[in-house]
Scaffold this active site. Sequence first.
Site, PDB file in Angstrom:
ATOM      1  N   GLY A  51       0.821  -1.207   0.000  1.00 33.04           N
ATOM      2  CA  GLY A  51       0.000   0.000   0.000  1.00 33.04           C
ATOM      3  C   GLY A  51       0.855   1.257   0.000  1.00 33.04           C
ATOM      4  O   GLY A  51       0.584   2.203   0.726  1.00 33.04           O
ATOM      5  N   HIS A  52       1.896   1.233  -0.837  1.00 30.03           N
ATOM      6  CA  HIS A  52       2.780   2.392  -0.958  1.00 30.03           C
ATOM      7  C   HIS A  52       3.587   2.296  -2.252  1.00 30.03           C
ATOM      8  O   HIS A  52       3.532   1.300  -2.962  1.00 30.03           O
ATOM      9  CB  HIS A  52       3.724   2.486   0.246  1.00 30.03           C
ATOM     10  N   ALA A  53       4.318   3.367  -2.526  1.00 32.26           N
ATOM     11  CA  ALA A  53       5.275   3.410  -3.639  1.00 32.26           C
ATOM     12  C   ALA A  53       6.560   4.018  -3.098  1.00 32.26           C
ATOM     13  O   ALA A  53       6.579   4.609  -2.021  1.00 32.26           O
ATOM     14  CB  ALA A  53       4.728   4.256  -4.787  1.00 32.26           C
TER      15      ALA A  53
END
Length: 135
Positions: A51-53
């Site tokens: 749930g991130h980059a």
Amino acid sequence: MTTNADIQLIEIPKIQDRRGNLSVIEGSTIPFVSKRVYYLYDVPSGSRRGGHAHKEQHELLIALSGSFDVVLKDGKSIKTETLNKPNLGLLIVNGIWRELQNFSSGAVCLVLASDEFNENDYIREYKEFKLFKNR
């Protein structure tokens, strides 16, 4: 700007004999020097990870045991890869949103990262990620 087309599956060399298999990751196996290694395990059924980059960091994800899905978003397209072989790694370049889901019982996800932990390299809100991709 990176896209889902920049993501690739990398075959990790496998040495087989009657005693079992051995896979080795050396300097030429992946396109970066790993500066951090971590792993996910005992992920409860139905849970999601990621749930991130990352703005700069690259990562190689490997299912050492079991399986899980990696949902990849580049701001325009969505791609899902299922990892379930310990000699196959998913190279995720910077600028790609990732979510890990559908962990099987006993799944272990090994991650080799190109950099040490740096909170400033993370994009944790999808709205912020879209702004980052459209700059």
